[in-house]
Design a protein around this motif. Structure first.
Motif, PDB file in Angstrom:
ATOM      1  N   PHE A   1       4.190   8.336 -22.566  1.00 35.19           N
ATOM      2  CA  PHE A   1       2.899   8.280 -21.875  1.00 35.19           C
ATOM      3  C   PHE A   1       2.886   9.105 -20.590  1.00 35.19           C
ATOM      4  O   PHE A   1       1.823   9.476 -20.108  1.00 35.19           O
ATOM      5  N   SER A   2       4.047   9.445 -20.031  1.00 37.07           N
ATOM      6  CA  SER A   2       4.040  10.225 -18.789  1.00 37.07           C
ATOM      7  C   SER A   2       3.575  11.661 -19.010  1.00 37.07           C
ATOM      8  O   SER A   2       3.156  12.328 -18.061  1.00 37.07           O
ATOM      9  N   TYR A   3       3.629  12.143 -20.275  1.00 35.37           N
ATOM     10  CA  TYR A   3       3.143  13.500 -20.511  1.00 35.37           C
ATOM     11  C   TYR A   3       1.631  13.603 -20.334  1.00 35.37           C
ATOM     12  O   TYR A   3       1.080  14.690 -20.131  1.00 35.37           O
ATOM     13  N   LYS A   4       0.938  12.461 -20.362  1.00 34.00           N
ATOM     14  CA  LYS A   4      -0.517  12.458 -20.199  1.00 34.00           C
ATOM     15  C   LYS A   4      -0.941  12.266 -18.744  1.00 34.00           C
ATOM     16  O   LYS A   4      -2.002  12.721 -18.327  1.00 34.00           O
ATOM     17  N   THR A   5      -0.156  11.531 -17.980  1.00 31.65           N
ATOM     18  CA  THR A   5      -0.557  11.163 -16.625  1.00 31.65           C
ATOM     19  C   THR A   5       0.687  10.912 -15.784  1.00 31.65           C
ATOM     20  O   THR A   5       1.728  10.517 -16.302  1.00 31.65           O
ATOM     21  N   HIS A   6       0.550  11.142 -14.477  1.00 34.60           N
ATOM     22  CA  HIS A   6       1.652  10.838 -13.556  1.00 34.60           C
ATOM     23  C   HIS A   6       1.555   9.423 -13.004  1.00 34.60           C
ATOM     24  O   HIS A   6       2.423   9.005 -12.228  1.00 34.60           O
ATOM     25  N   LEU A   7       0.521   8.681 -13.378  1.00 32.99           N
ATOM     26  CA  LEU A   7       0.446   7.283 -12.983  1.00 32.99           C
ATOM     27  C   LEU A   7       1.646   6.549 -13.552  1.00 32.99           C
ATOM     28  O   LEU A   7       1.949   6.660 -14.734  1.00 32.99           O
ATOM     29  N   ASN A   8       2.353   5.801 -12.707  1.00 31.83           N
ATOM     30  CA  ASN A   8       3.550   5.106 -13.155  1.00 31.83           C
ATOM     31  C   ASN A   8       3.615   3.714 -12.531  1.00 31.83           C
ATOM     32  O   ASN A   8       2.737   3.328 -11.748  1.00 31.83           O
ATOM     33  N   ASP A   9       4.654   2.970 -12.870  1.00 34.63           N
ATOM     34  CA  ASP A   9       4.770   1.595 -12.376  1.00 34.63           C
ATOM     35  C   ASP A   9       4.929   1.541 -10.861  1.00 34.63           C
ATOM     36  O   ASP A   9       4.501   0.576 -10.228  1.00 34.63           O
ATOM     37  N   SER A  10       5.546   2.549 -10.279  1.00 37.38           N
ATOM     38  CA  SER A  10       5.717   2.564  -8.829  1.00 37.38           C
ATOM     39  C   SER A  10       4.359   2.587  -8.123  1.00 37.38           C
ATOM     40  O   SER A  10       4.108   1.810  -7.191  1.00 37.38           O
ATOM     41  N   GLU A  11       3.461   3.460  -8.578  1.00 37.64           N
ATOM     42  CA  GLU A  11       2.124   3.485  -7.989  1.00 37.64           C
ATOM     43  C   GLU A  11       1.348   2.213  -8.315  1.00 37.64           C
ATOM     44  O   GLU A  11       0.587   1.706  -7.481  1.00 37.64           O
ATOM     45  N   LEU A  12       1.535   1.715  -9.520  1.00 39.88           N
ATOM     46  CA  LEU A  12       0.874   0.469  -9.902  1.00 39.88           C
ATOM     47  C   LEU A  12       1.237  -0.652  -8.936  1.00 39.88           C
ATOM     48  O   LEU A  12       0.359  -1.361  -8.410  1.00 39.88           O
ATOM     49  N   LEU A  13       2.516  -0.809  -8.645  1.00 40.71           N
ATOM     50  CA  LEU A  13       2.956  -1.849  -7.708  1.00 40.71           C
ATOM     51  C   LEU A  13       2.384  -1.614  -6.318  1.00 40.71           C
ATOM     52  O   LEU A  13       1.937  -2.555  -5.648  1.00 40.71           O
ATOM     53  N   TYR A  14       2.397  -0.370  -5.881  1.00 42.25           N
ATOM     54  CA  TYR A  14       1.884  -0.018  -4.559  1.00 42.25           C
ATOM     55  C   TYR A  14       0.411  -0.409  -4.410  1.00 42.25           C
ATOM     56  O   TYR A  14       0.011  -1.043  -3.426  1.00 42.25           O
ATOM     57  N   ARG A  15      -0.389  -0.073  -5.423  1.00 47.97           N
ATOM     58  CA  ARG A  15      -1.824  -0.331  -5.317  1.00 47.97           C
ATOM     59  C   ARG A  15      -2.157  -1.815  -5.522  1.00 47.97           C
ATOM     60  O   ARG A  15      -3.091  -2.342  -4.917  1.00 47.97           O
ATOM     61  N   VAL A  16      -1.401  -2.477  -6.376  1.00 50.43           N
ATOM     62  CA  VAL A  16      -1.604  -3.927  -6.537  1.00 50.43           C
ATOM     63  C   VAL A  16      -1.285  -4.648  -5.238  1.00 50.43           C
ATOM     64  O   VAL A  16      -2.003  -5.554  -4.813  1.00 50.43           O
ATOM     65  N   ARG A  17      -0.220  -4.221  -4.570  1.00 52.59           N
ATOM     66  CA  ARG A  17       0.132  -4.838  -3.281  1.00 52.59           C
ATOM     67  C   ARG A  17      -0.951  -4.585  -2.245  1.00 52.59           C
ATOM     68  O   ARG A  17      -1.283  -5.464  -1.429  1.00 52.59           O
ATOM     69  N   GLN A  18      -1.540  -3.390  -2.268  1.00 49.57           N
ATOM     70  CA  GLN A  18      -2.619  -3.076  -1.334  1.00 49.57           C
ATOM     71  C   GLN A  18      -3.812  -4.004  -1.534  1.00 49.57           C
ATOM     72  O   GLN A  18      -4.470  -4.412  -0.579  1.00 49.57           O
ATOM     73  N   LYS A  19      -4.100  -4.336  -2.788  1.00 49.55           N
ATOM     74  CA  LYS A  19      -5.277  -5.163  -3.076  1.00 49.55           C
ATOM     75  C   LYS A  19      -5.007  -6.650  -2.897  1.00 49.55           C
ATOM     76  O   LYS A  19      -5.822  -7.375  -2.322  1.00 49.55           O
ATOM     77  N   TYR A  20      -3.857  -7.123  -3.378  1.00 52.90           N
ATOM     78  CA  TYR A  20      -3.634  -8.573  -3.442  1.00 52.90           C
ATOM     79  C   TYR A  20      -2.655  -9.096  -2.393  1.00 52.90           C
ATOM     80  O   TYR A  20      -2.686 -10.294  -2.082  1.00 52.90           O
ATOM     81  N   GLY A  21      -1.780  -8.231  -1.876  1.00 56.80           N
ATOM     82  CA  GLY A  21      -0.737  -8.700  -0.986  1.00 56.80           C
ATOM     83  C   GLY A  21       0.456  -9.214  -1.759  1.00 56.80           C
ATOM     84  O   GLY A  21       0.329  -9.731  -2.875  1.00 56.80           O
ATOM     85  N   MET A  22       1.632  -9.106  -1.148  1.00 58.18           N
ATOM     86  CA  MET A  22       2.863  -9.474  -1.834  1.00 58.18           C
ATOM     87  C   MET A  22       2.883 -10.938  -2.257  1.00 58.18           C
ATOM     88  O   MET A  22       3.412 -11.287  -3.320  1.00 58.18           O
ATOM     89  N   ASP A  23       2.301 -11.815  -1.460  1.00 56.85           N
ATOM     90  CA  ASP A  23       2.401 -13.248  -1.757  1.00 56.85           C
ATOM     91  C   ASP A  23       1.574 -13.661  -2.962  1.00 56.85           C
ATOM     92  O   ASP A  23       1.743 -14.770  -3.474  1.00 56.85           O
ATOM     93  N   GLN A  24       0.666 -12.781  -3.442  1.00 58.95           N
ATOM     94  CA  GLN A  24      -0.148 -13.099  -4.611  1.00 58.95           C
ATOM     95  C   GLN A  24       0.267 -12.331  -5.852  1.00 58.95           C
ATOM     96  O   GLN A  24      -0.431 -12.344  -6.861  1.00 58.95           O
ATOM     97  N   MET A  25       1.439 -11.679  -5.777  1.00 56.61           N
ATOM     98  CA  MET A  25       1.940 -10.894  -6.913  1.00 56.61           C
ATOM     99  C   MET A  25       3.119 -11.604  -7.577  1.00 56.61           C
ATOM    100  O   MET A  25       3.934 -12.229  -6.906  1.00 56.61           O
ATOM    101  N   LEU A  26       3.184 -11.482  -8.899  1.00 56.92           N
ATOM    102  CA  LEU A  26       4.363 -11.875  -9.662  1.00 56.92           C
ATOM    103  C   LEU A  26       4.688 -10.699 -10.585  1.00 56.92           C
ATOM    104  O   LEU A  26       3.803 -10.217 -11.305  1.00 56.92           O
ATOM    105  N   ILE A  27       5.923 -10.226 -10.544  1.00 53.74           N
ATOM    106  CA  ILE A  27       6.293  -8.999 -11.249  1.00 53.74           C
ATOM    107  C   ILE A  27       7.351  -9.309 -12.304  1.00 53.74           C
ATOM    108  O   ILE A  27       8.347  -9.976 -12.018  1.00 53.74           O
ATOM    109  N   ARG A  28       7.113  -8.827 -13.502  1.00 57.79           N
ATOM    110  CA  ARG A  28       8.087  -9.002 -14.589  1.00 57.79           C
ATOM    111  C   ARG A  28       8.608  -7.641 -15.007  1.00 57.79           C
ATOM    112  O   ARG A  28       7.838  -6.763 -15.416  1.00 57.79           O
TER     113      ARG A  28
END
Length: 423
Positions: A243-270
């Motif tokens: 899937f990276s050949y289609k987009t540079h969006l990755n889990d690192s950015e996903l975590l970064y943006r989720v933290r921006q929206k919800y804050g660390m205390d409202q995240m659970l990561i598997r």
């Protein structure tokens, strides 16, 4: 004659699709077919992978095929994709990964020419027409050559419901699983057939009663528990060309943006339990789920589950949670699509369709009669009932329960399996 096709240039492991090669080889032995694979699979003794501790060559129960022996590789039914064919492309593109991403984007003239000649050779030597290819990855060169010759390409992947929690399932699609629109089109067709003649649907708990392994059925006691986090992040492979050949969006950015929206205390990561790269993301250590917890336990702790393209989105909806899926995949159609947006939770009708019509029982993937039947393009109703019949019989649940009303059958479905919930 159906041909398993094994191809993957990822560098995270030697022979990354070893399990599919061995499963395909088992299929070939049973059906007198043939298999196409890269050189490393065809020429590397099974004993080498046994000594390397590869579970694909050791753990028979996990993988569901007859373990091969060294002599099984000496059959003339194995057809190689030689390294020499790919080496000029790797030199031209500058790296194995760049060459792989190029092959995932478009047909390659040299590879197409090779595969076209190979089809002629296989049909000549086997004296039988190829009815279809079965592939774990969409490769445009194979798609083009097969299409030009009128040969179907069956794309599959292990389903979003997997052992040891669920009965084994698989995705089965005549389109690319990371880019087709089969789910949407087939759901619309399923609805039209339902309007013409009602198709029995199941509540989500009833779906789980059919799909959970017997010893996991007590998980249903937690179905209504309150979530403790706003958002659960289901990570995938740290880096994956498919899937990276289609987009540079990755889990690192996903975590970064989720933290921006919800804050660390409202995240659970598997973390993905099979991630070959072992991504750690130390910045998010405090939000990481405990190792070895079941996926349902993770899902039930979250209001919404988000991923790049994981099938976890469907599993989340099955447990009554909302899902956000960011990249085209089987879960995408029914999910929310924006990191900063709202998730969606499909209704019981769609979940019944997805669980028992779009997903297939894994053993059907290498069932010759099933493959031929599916290529006759049966109705969605016929597919749905064929799958249900297998699940009901496997669980020894009376098939007359299929025609009950949603929500009315759960106690009897559990009782037939010798299970009684606390609630």
């Amino acid at each position: 004659m159906f041909i398993p096709f094994v191809f993957n240039m990822s560098t995270f492991n030697e022979a990354p699709y070893l399990w599919w090669f061995y499963k395909g080889l088992d299929f070939v032995k049973r059906t007198n077919s043939a298999i196409v694979a890269q050189e490393i699979y065809c020429d590397t003794p099974v004993s080498y992978f046994v000594s390397a501790g590869r579970s694909e060559a050791i753990n028979k129960q996990r993988w569901g095929y007859s373990m091969p022996k060294n002599q099984d590789l000496r059959t003339d039914r194995i057809y190689k994709i030689p390294d020499a064919l790919l080496e000029p492309l790797i030199r031209e593109k500058g790296s194995v990964s760049d060459a792989f991403c190029y092959l995932l984007k478009q047909p390659d003239a040299d590879l197409c020419a090779f595969l076209d000649k190979l089809i002629v050779r296989i049909e000549s030597e086997r004296r039988e027409k190829i009815e279809g290819f079965i592939t774990l990855m969409a490769l445009p060169s194979l798609t083009k050559v097969a299409h030009d010759r009128g040969i179907p390409v069956i794309h599959f992947e292990l389903g979003c419901l997997r052992d040891p929690t669920y009965l084994k399932t698989a995705f089965w699609d005549l389109q690319d699983l990371q880019g087709g629109d089969s789910v949407e089109r087939r759901w619309e067709r399923f609805q039209r057939e339902h309007e013409q003649r009602p198709i029995p649907m199941f509540s989500k708990r009833e779906c789980l009663a059919l799909l959970l392994e017997k010893e996991k059925l007590p998980l249903l006691d937690g179905y209504d528990r309150r979530p403790v986090k706003q958002i659960g992040v289901a990570l995938g492979y740290t880096t994956y060309e498919i899937f990276s050949y289609k987009t540079h969006l990755n889990d690192s950015e996903l975590l970064y943006r989720v933290r921006q929206k919800y804050g660390m205390d409202q995240m659970l990561i598997r973390r993905h339990p099979g991630d070959p790269y072992g991504g750690q993301y130390p910045r998010y250590a405090s939000a990481m789920d405990k190792p070895k917890r079941s996926m349902p336990d993770f899902i039930l702790d979250c209001e919404t589950v988000i991923s790049l393209l994981s099938g976890t989105g469907i599993e989340a909806m099955l447990w009554g949670r909302k899902a956000i899926t960011l990249l085209p995949s089987p879960s995408y159609f029914a999910s929310g699509h924006e990191i900063e947006g709202e998730g969606k939770c499909a209704d019981e009708g769609f979940i019944s369709f997805f669980a028992f019509c779009y997903l297939i029982p894994l053993e059907f993937l290498t069932d010759l009669d099933y493959l031929r039947w599916r290529l006759t393009m049966p109705t969605e109703r016929e597919i749905y009932f064929k799958h249900l019949d297998l699940y009901f019989k496997r669980k020894a649940i009376p098939t007359d329960l299929i025609f009950g009303t949603p929500g009315s059958r759960l106690d009897r479905m559990l009782s037939a399996q010798g299970v009684r919930l606390k609630g």
